[in-house]
Write an enzyme that holds these catalytic residues in place. Structure first.
Site, short mmCIF file in Angstrom:
data_model
loop_
_atom_site.label_atom_id
_atom_site.label_comp_id
_atom_site.label_asym_id
_atom_site.label_seq_id
_atom_site.Cartn_x
_atom_site.Cartn_y
_atom_site.Cartn_z
N ASP A 68 37.70 38.87 -17.10
CA ASP A 68 37.62 38.70 -18.56
C ASP A 68 38.96 38.29 -19.15
O ASP A 68 39.99 38.27 -18.46
CB ASP A 68 37.11 40.00 -19.21
CG ASP A 68 37.81 41.25 -18.69
OD1 ASP A 68 38.78 41.12 -17.94
OD2 ASP A 68 37.39 42.35 -19.05
N ASP A 145 33.26 53.87 -22.49
CA ASP A 145 31.88 53.72 -22.98
C ASP A 145 30.96 53.08 -21.93
O ASP A 145 29.85 52.65 -22.25
CB ASP A 145 31.87 52.89 -24.28
CG ASP A 145 32.44 51.49 -24.08
OD1 ASP A 145 32.78 51.13 -22.94
OD2 ASP A 145 32.53 50.75 -25.08
N HIS A 147 31.62 50.32 -20.18
CA HIS A 147 31.66 48.86 -20.03
C HIS A 147 32.32 48.47 -18.71
O HIS A 147 33.18 49.19 -18.19
CB HIS A 147 32.33 48.18 -21.23
CG HIS A 147 33.82 48.30 -21.36
ND1 HIS A 147 34.44 48.89 -22.43
CD2 HIS A 147 34.83 47.88 -20.55
CE1 HIS A 147 35.75 48.82 -22.29
NE2 HIS A 147 36.02 48.22 -21.16
N GLU A 152 30.30 45.27 -23.28
CA GLU A 152 30.18 46.49 -24.07
C GLU A 152 28.72 46.98 -24.07
O GLU A 152 27.81 46.22 -23.72
CB GLU A 152 30.62 46.22 -25.51
CG GLU A 152 32.08 45.78 -25.64
CD GLU A 152 33.08 46.94 -25.47
OE1 GLU A 152 32.75 47.94 -24.82
OE2 GLU A 152 34.20 46.82 -26.00
#
Ligand code: GLP
Length: 270
Positions: A68, A145, A147, A152
Protein backbone atom coordinates in the site's frame (compact mmCIF):
# COMPACT_ATOMS: atom_id res chain seq x y z
CA UNK A 1 -7.80 -21.85 8.71
CA UNK A 2 -4.33 -20.34 9.11
CA UNK A 3 -1.63 -22.08 11.08
CA UNK A 4 -1.09 -20.11 14.29
CA UNK A 5 2.40 -20.03 15.78
CA UNK A 6 2.91 -18.47 19.21
CA UNK A 7 6.45 -17.22 19.74
CA UNK A 8 8.40 -15.57 22.57
CA UNK A 9 9.16 -12.36 20.74
CA UNK A 10 9.51 -10.55 17.41
CA UNK A 11 13.03 -11.87 16.90
CA UNK A 12 11.83 -15.49 17.01
CA UNK A 13 9.01 -14.66 14.56
CA UNK A 14 11.55 -12.94 12.33
CA UNK A 15 13.74 -16.03 12.22
CA UNK A 16 10.82 -18.23 11.16
CA UNK A 17 9.96 -15.83 8.31
CA UNK A 18 13.61 -15.46 7.31
CA UNK A 19 14.14 -19.25 7.06
CA UNK A 20 11.03 -19.65 4.93
CA UNK A 21 11.95 -16.83 2.52
CA UNK A 22 15.65 -17.73 2.34
CA UNK A 23 14.76 -21.30 1.33
CA UNK A 24 12.29 -19.96 -1.23
CA UNK A 25 14.90 -17.70 -2.86
CA UNK A 26 17.43 -20.55 -2.96
CA UNK A 27 14.99 -22.73 -4.85
CA UNK A 28 13.50 -19.89 -6.92
CA UNK A 29 16.02 -17.03 -7.45
CA UNK A 30 13.40 -14.77 -9.06
CA UNK A 31 10.94 -15.24 -6.17
CA UNK A 32 8.26 -12.57 -5.81
CA UNK A 33 7.98 -11.17 -2.29
CA UNK A 34 4.95 -9.27 -1.02
CA UNK A 35 6.20 -6.51 1.29
CA UNK A 36 4.57 -4.57 4.10
CA UNK A 37 5.37 -1.47 6.10
CA UNK A 38 4.65 -0.94 9.80
CA UNK A 39 6.70 -1.97 12.82
CA UNK A 40 5.58 -5.62 12.92
CA UNK A 41 7.68 -6.89 9.97
CA UNK A 42 10.89 -5.03 10.91
CA UNK A 43 12.51 -7.87 12.89
CA UNK A 44 11.62 -10.24 10.05
CA UNK A 45 13.41 -8.09 7.49
CA UNK A 46 16.42 -7.80 9.80
CA UNK A 47 16.54 -11.56 10.26
CA UNK A 48 16.25 -12.12 6.52
CA UNK A 49 19.05 -9.63 5.81
CA UNK A 50 21.27 -11.60 8.22
CA UNK A 51 20.50 -14.97 6.62
CA UNK A 52 21.06 -13.58 3.10
CA UNK A 53 24.43 -12.31 4.23
CA UNK A 54 25.47 -15.38 6.24
CA UNK A 55 24.46 -17.85 3.51
CA UNK A 56 25.58 -15.70 0.57
CA UNK A 57 22.16 -15.88 -1.11
CA UNK A 58 21.91 -14.19 -4.51
CA UNK A 59 18.93 -11.81 -4.40
CA UNK A 60 19.65 -9.98 -7.64
CA UNK A 61 16.58 -11.49 -9.36
CA UNK A 62 14.16 -11.20 -6.43
CA UNK A 63 11.11 -9.06 -7.13
CA UNK A 64 9.05 -7.17 -4.55
CA UNK A 65 5.55 -5.69 -4.43
CA UNK A 66 4.49 -3.56 -1.48
CA UNK A 67 0.96 -3.63 -0.14
CA UNK A 68 0.00 0.00 0.00
CA UNK A 69 0.85 3.69 -0.17
CA UNK A 70 -0.54 6.98 1.07
CA UNK A 71 -2.04 9.21 -1.58
CA UNK A 72 -0.85 12.77 -1.87
CA UNK A 73 2.59 12.37 -0.25
CA UNK A 74 5.57 13.01 -2.51
CA UNK A 75 7.44 9.72 -3.13
CA UNK A 76 10.56 11.12 -1.44
CA UNK A 77 8.66 12.09 1.74
CA UNK A 78 10.39 10.09 4.53
CA UNK A 79 7.05 8.54 5.59
CA UNK A 80 5.81 7.61 2.12
CA UNK A 81 5.73 3.84 1.84
CA UNK A 82 7.98 4.22 -1.21
CA UNK A 83 10.68 5.66 1.10
CA UNK A 84 9.85 3.29 3.96
CA UNK A 85 10.12 0.13 1.84
CA UNK A 86 13.38 1.38 0.39
CA UNK A 87 14.81 2.10 3.85
CA UNK A 88 13.57 -1.02 5.67
CA UNK A 89 13.60 -3.67 2.93
CA UNK A 90 15.25 -2.86 -0.41
CA UNK A 91 18.48 -1.39 1.00
CA UNK A 92 19.10 -3.79 3.93
CA UNK A 93 18.28 -6.89 1.86
CA UNK A 94 20.32 -5.63 -1.09
CA UNK A 95 17.41 -5.98 -3.54
CA UNK A 96 17.51 -4.35 -6.97
CA UNK A 97 15.42 -1.14 -6.52
CA UNK A 98 14.19 -1.47 -10.12
CA UNK A 99 12.53 -4.78 -9.15
CA UNK A 100 10.71 -3.43 -6.06
CA UNK A 101 7.33 -1.81 -6.63
CA UNK A 102 4.99 0.24 -4.43
CA UNK A 103 1.37 0.91 -5.51
CA UNK A 104 1.76 4.69 -5.61
CA UNK A 105 4.95 4.66 -7.71
CA UNK A 106 3.15 5.45 -10.95
CA UNK A 107 1.33 8.31 -9.25
CA UNK A 108 4.42 10.07 -7.93
CA UNK A 109 2.58 11.80 -5.10
CA UNK A 110 -0.07 13.29 -7.37
CA UNK A 111 -3.00 14.95 -5.60
CA UNK A 112 -6.17 13.05 -4.77
CA UNK A 113 -8.08 15.26 -7.18
CA UNK A 114 -6.20 13.88 -10.17
CA UNK A 115 -8.80 11.18 -10.76
CA UNK A 116 -7.70 10.53 -14.31
CA UNK A 117 -4.23 9.37 -13.24
CA UNK A 118 -5.41 7.55 -10.13
CA UNK A 119 -8.33 5.66 -11.66
CA UNK A 120 -6.30 3.02 -13.54
CA UNK A 121 -3.36 2.72 -11.14
CA UNK A 122 -4.87 -0.10 -9.08
CA UNK A 123 -5.70 -2.37 -12.01
CA UNK A 124 -2.26 -1.68 -13.50
CA UNK A 125 -0.63 -2.72 -10.22
CA UNK A 126 -2.57 -5.99 -10.06
CA UNK A 127 -1.62 -6.66 -13.70
CA UNK A 128 2.06 -6.06 -12.86
CA UNK A 129 1.86 -8.61 -10.02
CA UNK A 130 0.31 -11.16 -12.38
CA UNK A 131 2.93 -10.42 -15.06
CA UNK A 132 5.67 -11.08 -12.49
CA UNK A 133 4.16 -14.53 -11.88
CA UNK A 134 2.15 -13.71 -8.74
CA UNK A 135 3.39 -13.25 -5.19
CA UNK A 136 5.11 -16.23 -3.58
CA UNK A 137 5.17 -15.06 0.05
CA UNK A 138 3.22 -12.03 1.27
CA UNK A 139 4.20 -10.66 4.68
CA UNK A 140 1.38 -8.85 6.51
CA UNK A 141 0.90 -6.80 9.64
CA UNK A 142 -2.54 -6.08 11.04
CA UNK A 143 -4.20 -2.86 12.17
CA UNK A 144 -5.91 -2.63 15.54
CA UNK A 145 -9.23 -2.66 13.63
CA UNK A 146 -8.33 -5.81 11.70
CA UNK A 147 -7.15 -4.10 8.54
CA UNK A 148 -4.48 -5.63 6.34
CA UNK A 149 -2.66 -3.42 3.89
CA UNK A 150 -4.98 -0.44 4.14
CA UNK A 151 -8.17 -2.48 3.70
CA UNK A 152 -10.23 -0.91 6.41
CA UNK A 153 -13.32 -2.58 7.92
CA UNK A 154 -15.99 -2.71 5.25
CA UNK A 155 -13.54 -3.55 2.45
CA UNK A 156 -14.79 -6.06 -0.07
CA UNK A 157 -13.15 -9.41 0.55
CA UNK A 158 -12.85 -9.78 -3.24
CA UNK A 159 -11.32 -6.34 -3.85
CA UNK A 160 -8.43 -5.55 -6.16
CA UNK A 161 -5.89 -2.77 -5.69
CA UNK A 162 -7.74 0.54 -5.42
CA UNK A 163 -8.08 3.84 -3.59
CA UNK A 164 -9.50 3.75 -0.06
CA UNK A 165 -10.33 6.27 2.64
CA UNK A 166 -8.45 5.74 5.90
CA UNK A 167 -10.49 5.51 9.07
CA UNK A 168 -9.80 7.97 11.85
CA UNK A 169 -8.35 5.24 14.12
CA UNK A 170 -5.72 4.27 11.55
CA UNK A 171 -4.76 7.90 11.04
CA UNK A 172 -4.48 8.29 14.82
CA UNK A 173 -2.39 5.08 15.06
CA UNK A 174 -0.06 6.32 12.31
CA UNK A 175 0.21 9.93 13.56
CA UNK A 176 3.34 8.81 15.44
CA UNK A 177 5.16 8.90 12.10
CA UNK A 178 3.94 12.45 11.41
CA UNK A 179 5.07 14.47 14.49
CA UNK A 180 2.09 13.05 16.43
CA UNK A 181 -0.13 15.30 14.31
CA UNK A 182 -3.11 13.46 12.81
CA UNK A 183 -3.71 16.37 10.42
CA UNK A 184 -0.48 15.54 8.63
CA UNK A 185 -1.58 11.94 8.02
CA UNK A 186 -3.08 11.62 4.53
CA UNK A 187 -6.78 10.80 4.38
CA UNK A 188 -6.53 8.40 1.41
CA UNK A 189 -4.37 5.57 0.23
CA UNK A 190 -3.96 3.05 -2.57
CA UNK A 191 -3.84 -0.51 -1.33
CA UNK A 192 -3.73 -4.04 -2.66
CA UNK A 193 -7.23 -5.39 -2.20
CA UNK A 194 -8.14 -8.39 -0.09
CA UNK A 195 -8.70 -10.27 -3.35
CA UNK A 196 -5.18 -9.31 -4.48
CA UNK A 197 -3.67 -10.42 -1.17
CA UNK A 198 -5.59 -13.70 -1.26
CA UNK A 199 -3.96 -14.55 -4.62
CA UNK A 200 -0.50 -14.69 -3.01
CA UNK A 201 0.56 -18.31 -2.65
CA UNK A 202 1.58 -18.02 1.01
CA UNK A 203 0.53 -15.37 3.55
CA UNK A 204 2.55 -14.73 6.72
CA UNK A 205 0.84 -12.34 9.14
CA UNK A 206 2.79 -11.03 12.14
CA UNK A 207 1.25 -9.39 15.22
CA UNK A 208 2.76 -8.46 18.56
CA UNK A 209 1.50 -6.85 21.74
CA UNK A 210 -1.75 -6.58 23.66
CA UNK A 211 -3.09 -3.91 21.33
CA UNK A 212 -3.44 -6.53 18.57
CA UNK A 213 -5.10 -9.22 20.72
CA UNK A 214 -8.70 -8.40 19.81
CA UNK A 215 -7.93 -8.07 16.08
CA UNK A 216 -6.15 -11.45 16.21
CA UNK A 217 -9.06 -13.06 18.04
CA UNK A 218 -11.51 -11.84 15.43
CA UNK A 219 -9.17 -12.79 12.57
CA UNK A 220 -8.63 -16.36 13.77
CA UNK A 221 -11.73 -17.29 15.72
CA UNK A 222 -14.40 -14.80 14.69
CA UNK A 223 -16.69 -15.07 11.70
CA UNK A 224 -15.40 -14.18 8.25
CA UNK A 225 -16.50 -10.62 7.75
CA UNK A 226 -15.63 -7.54 5.73
CA UNK A 227 -15.66 -5.78 9.10
CA UNK A 228 -12.51 -7.68 10.06
CA UNK A 229 -10.79 -7.82 6.66
CA UNK A 230 -7.96 -10.03 8.01
CA UNK A 231 -10.56 -12.74 8.73
CA UNK A 232 -10.45 -13.51 4.98
CA UNK A 233 -7.25 -15.42 5.84
CA UNK A 234 -9.47 -18.21 7.18
CA UNK A 235 -10.26 -18.95 3.52
CA UNK A 236 -6.63 -19.02 2.35
CA UNK A 237 -5.14 -22.46 1.65
CA UNK A 238 -1.70 -21.50 3.01
CA UNK A 239 -1.71 -18.79 5.66
CA UNK A 240 0.54 -18.56 8.71
CA UNK A 241 -0.14 -16.23 11.62
CA UNK A 242 2.81 -15.64 13.97
CA UNK A 243 1.99 -13.88 17.24
CA UNK A 244 3.54 -13.31 20.64
CA UNK A 245 1.82 -14.31 23.90
CA UNK A 246 0.23 -10.87 24.31
CA UNK A 247 -1.31 -10.83 20.82
CA UNK A 248 -2.45 -14.45 21.37
CA UNK A 249 -3.96 -13.71 24.78
CA UNK A 250 -7.60 -13.64 23.61
CA UNK A 251 -7.48 -16.87 21.58
CA UNK A 252 -9.65 -19.57 23.12
CA UNK A 253 -7.93 -22.45 21.25
CA UNK A 254 -4.41 -21.32 22.14
CA UNK A 255 -3.49 -24.68 23.71
CA UNK A 256 -4.38 -26.52 20.54
CA UNK A 257 -2.32 -24.18 18.32
CA UNK A 258 0.69 -24.67 20.60
CA UNK A 259 0.22 -28.43 20.66
CA UNK A 260 -0.10 -28.63 16.87
CA UNK A 261 3.01 -26.54 16.26
CA UNK A 262 5.07 -28.43 18.86
CA UNK A 263 4.20 -31.72 17.14
CA UNK A 264 4.70 -30.53 13.58
CA UNK A 265 7.23 -32.53 11.54
CA UNK A 266 10.25 -30.29 10.84
CA UNK A 267 10.17 -31.12 7.11
CA UNK A 268 6.84 -29.34 6.75
CA UNK A 269 8.30 -25.85 7.25
CA UNK A 270 5.67 -23.17 7.57
C1 GLP B 1 -0.39 0.45 8.61
C2 GLP B 1 -0.06 -0.38 7.36
C3 GLP B 1 -0.39 -1.84 7.58
C4 GLP B 1 0.19 -2.31 8.91
C5 GLP B 1 -0.41 -1.52 10.04
C6 GLP B 1 0.05 -1.97 11.41
O1 GLP B 1 -1.72 0.80 8.65
N1 GLP B 1 -0.73 0.09 6.19
O2 GLP B 1 0.14 -2.60 6.50
O3 GLP B 1 -0.05 -3.67 9.07
O4 GLP B 1 -0.04 -0.18 9.85
O5 GLP B 1 1.30 -1.42 11.70
P1 GLP B 1 2.23 -1.89 12.89
O6 GLP B 1 2.86 -3.15 12.42
O7 GLP B 1 3.24 -0.79 13.04
O8 GLP B 1 1.39 -2.07 14.08
Amino acid sequence: MPEIIIVKNEAEAGEIYARCVADLIKSKPNAVLGLATGSSPLAAYQALAKVIDAEGIDVSQVQGFALDEYLGLPLDHPESYHSTINRTVTAPLGLDPAKVHVPGDALGGCPLEDGERIADAGAAYDAAIEAAGGIDVQILGIGTDGHVGFNEPGSSLASGTRVKTLVEQTRADNARFFDDDINQVPTHCITQGIGTIMRARHLVLLAFGKGKAEAIRQTCEGGISAFCPASALQMHPHATIIVDEAAASKLSHKDYYEYAYAHKPAWQGI
